[in-house]
Design a protein around this motif. Structure first.
Motif, PDB file in Angstrom:
ATOM      1  N   GLU A   1      96.485 134.953  71.157  1.00 29.00           N
ATOM      2  CA  GLU A   1      97.238 135.979  70.446  1.00 29.00           C
ATOM      3  C   GLU A   1      96.364 137.202  70.154  1.00 29.00           C
TER       4      GLU A   1
ATOM      5  N   ARG B   1     104.534 141.660  71.953  1.00 29.09           N
ATOM      6  CA  ARG B   1     105.148 142.959  72.228  1.00 29.09           C
ATOM      7  C   ARG B   1     106.480 143.082  71.497  1.00 29.09           C
ATOM      8  N   ALA B   2     107.256 141.981  71.525  1.00 27.66           N
ATOM      9  CA  ALA B   2     108.563 141.995  70.856  1.00 27.66           C
ATOM     10  C   ALA B   2     108.393 142.160  69.347  1.00 27.66           C
TER      11      ALA B   2
ATOM     12  N   THR C   1     102.706 134.654  75.202  1.00 25.56           N
ATOM     13  CA  THR C   1     102.160 135.292  74.001  1.00 25.56           C
ATOM     14  C   THR C   1     102.332 136.803  74.089  1.00 25.56           C
ATOM     15  N   ASP C   2     102.084 137.361  75.259  1.00 24.11           N
ATOM     16  CA  ASP C   2     102.267 138.802  75.468  1.00 24.11           C
ATOM     17  C   ASP C   2     103.691 139.215  75.118  1.00 24.11           C
ATOM     18  N   ILE C   3     104.643 138.443  75.597  1.00 20.35           N
ATOM     19  CA  ILE C   3     106.058 138.760  75.362  1.00 20.35           C
ATOM     20  C   ILE C   3     106.345 138.738  73.863  1.00 20.35           C
ATOM     21  N   PHE C   4     105.881 137.699  73.212  1.00 24.79           N
ATOM     22  CA  PHE C   4     106.143 137.552  71.774  1.00 24.79           C
ATOM     23  C   PHE C   4     105.488 138.682  70.980  1.00 24.79           C
TER      24      PHE C   4
ATOM     25  N   ARG D   1     100.601 130.586  79.232  1.00 21.81           N
ATOM     26  CA  ARG D   1     100.693 130.702  77.766  1.00 21.81           C
ATOM     27  C   ARG D   1     100.379 132.125  77.323  1.00 21.81           C
ATOM     28  N   LEU D   2      99.457 132.767  77.998  1.00 20.30           N
ATOM     29  CA  LEU D   2      99.131 134.160  77.644  1.00 20.30           C
ATOM     30  C   LEU D   2     100.321 135.065  77.954  1.00 20.30           C
ATOM     31  N   ASP D   3     101.005 134.815  79.070  1.00 20.31           N
ATOM     32  CA  ASP D   3     102.195 135.617  79.383  1.00 20.31           C
ATOM     33  C   ASP D   3     103.239 135.481  78.283  1.00 20.31           C
TER      34      ASP D   3
ATOM     35  N   TYR E   1      93.772 138.083  71.802  1.00 23.52           N
ATOM     36  CA  TYR E   1      93.500 138.719  73.094  1.00 23.52           C
ATOM     37  C   TYR E   1      94.689 139.585  73.514  1.00 23.52           C
ATOM     38  N   ALA E   2      95.887 139.070  73.320  1.00 23.47           N
ATOM     39  CA  ALA E   2      97.095 139.835  73.651  1.00 23.47           C
ATOM     40  C   ALA E   2      97.202 141.093  72.786  1.00 23.47           C
ATOM     41  N   LEU E   3      96.716 140.989  71.542  1.00 23.73           N
ATOM     42  CA  LEU E   3      96.752 142.140  70.635  1.00 23.73           C
ATOM     43  C   LEU E   3      95.569 143.085  70.878  1.00 23.73           C
TER      44      LEU E   3
END
Lengths: 210, 206
Positions: free
Chosen positions: B15, B52-53, B47-50, B43-45, B17-19
């Motif tokens: 999370e 960003r949303a 997490t990215d979606i979540f 899982r990273l994909d 990392y996605a941020l």
């Protein structure tokens, strides 16, 4: 930067999904002896990850070429004996990929400086999002709005601080008098709810699976 | 903790990392692991979606909250206690309705804005809404010939404007007179007579 606990956790579920660990030293030795199977193994291990990382950072343009270049650099470095620590092959591959990304960004910046811009123009890069992806983004955002509206104002404030205001977990817990456990629980519930709403929406639409 | 092949990335690390907020040492370990672990990439994909949303949703709700507060403050400022309750309520409703209508009315169109669009990956850029656009589009590598067809579509894919233009070296220039309301748009370069875009650029007007 936010502090974080372990990055890698051996206790995570899906143990069946864990890949077999290759012997890096053995793999490097076999590549240096021109073993074609070893080269195939190297390709299988790394190229999907390289493709993923390069696409994430640079987009889909010229992706095949970039992956091929990275793989060649790694393979040739191994053959020439330039890899001093064979057990650090993963780290070496990562370094090569990051250099590729940095090189691309450097040349893009140089090219942009050499172009003649209109007065008062603002550069607008290609975001790579087509109308379908934008529509999907909006739908996902709407799901997240539903998740946030369904929780208390205080919980909404906590999640807004973390995801939008980029505050750290420590700062939020201190300001809002939360324990780390309470904070993690709130996030995981929101994520679970988001996932549920998404699945519910998909099942309502009877999306075919191929 | 050093990354090892058998283990997987934690949710917290993915999370952050996605941020874009994971520290250097941890990023190194995570990225090395992602090179070779498909489950963690998936899982990273997710997490990215979540992430960003949630960012978009939180921003939207914050904006809604500010708008409501302004209308409520205006209503309170004009309340007169001596009036009958029904009259005061009606007055408040009228004030709120007028305020809401005024807040939703688009600003009058301003001067044209010149925008240069490059074929590079990056975060979606924004332009000011309610202004006509003068676009310079990066057409490198497209082999357009003597003419190009430029199409402006909204987020739903509906064509708003289109024009046939002559390429200028590696660029095409197009002027769209329609001021854009806030939202997401796409500008497409096509060959004349061909609906399939050769290149597409994203714009956000706000």
């Amino acid at each position: 930067m936010a502090s974080v606990g372990p990055v890698i956790d051996e206790n995570l579920p899906d143990t069946d999904a864990r890949p077999q660990q290759p012997d890096w030293v053995d793999l490097v030795n076999r590549i240096q002896r021109d073993d074609p199977q070893a080269m195939e193994e190297l390709y299988q291990v790394f190229t999907r990850g390289m493709r993923y990382y390069l696409c994430r950072q640079l987009g889909p343009q010229d992706l095949d070429d970039r992956v091929h270049d990275c793989f060649l650099i790694v393979a040739q470095a191994i053959r020439r004996g330039e890899l001093r620590e064979p057990e650090r092959l993963m780290g070496f591959a990562r370094t090569i990929v990051r250099r590729q990304i940095a090189g691309h960004i450097d040349s893009a910046v140089t090219n942009r400086r050499q172009q003649v811009d209109l007065d008062t123009s603002a550069p607008v890069p290609d975001g790579g999002m087509n109308p379908e992806a934008a529509a999907m983004n909006r739908q996902q955002e709407q799901l997240a709005v539903s998740v946030l509206k369904a929780i208390s104002r205080r919980d909404r404030e906590i999640l807004t601080r973390f995801y939008l205001d980029e505050q750290s977990q420590e700062q939020i817990c201190q300001d809002m008098s939360l324990t780390e456990t309470q904070f993690r629980l709130l996030k995981s519930r929101a994520k679970a709810r988001f996932g549920e709403l998404g699945k519910r929406r998909l099942s309502r639409r009877n999306v075919p699976v191929y | 903790m050093e990354a090892t092949f058998e283990d997987h990335c934690t949710d917290d690390a993915l999370e952050l990392y996605a941020l874009g907020r994971l520290g250097g040492k941890h990023t190194e370990a995570l990225e090395e692991h992602l090179l070779i672990c498909e489950p963690c990439r998936e899982r990273l994909d997710e997490t990215d979606i979540f992430v960003r949303a949630m960012k978009g949703a939180a921003a939207r709700l914050r904006l809604e909250q500010k708008t409501e507060s302004f209308a409520a403050r205006v209503a309170r400022a004009f309340q007169v206690p001596a009036f009958p309750v029904w009259a005061a309520s009606a007055a408040c409703l009228c004030i709120i309705a007028v305020s809401a209508v005024r807040l939703q009315q688009p600003a009058p169109a301003g001067a044209s804005i010149a925008v240069s669009l490059h074929a590079e990956r990056g975060a979606s850029q924004t332009v000011a809404a309610h202004h006509p656009l003068v676009l310079s589009l990066d057409a490198r590598g497209l082999s357009l010939g003597k003419s190009a067809h430029i199409v402006l579509v909204n987020a739903g894919g509906t064509t708003l404007e289109q024009a046939d233009v002559a390429p200028d070296n590696d660029q095409v220039h197009a002027r769209f007179s329609r001021p854009l309301d806030p939202g997401d748009y796409f500008v497409r370069i096509c060959r004349p007579g061909d609906a399939d875009p050769l290149r597409e650029f994203a714009l956000r007007a706000q």
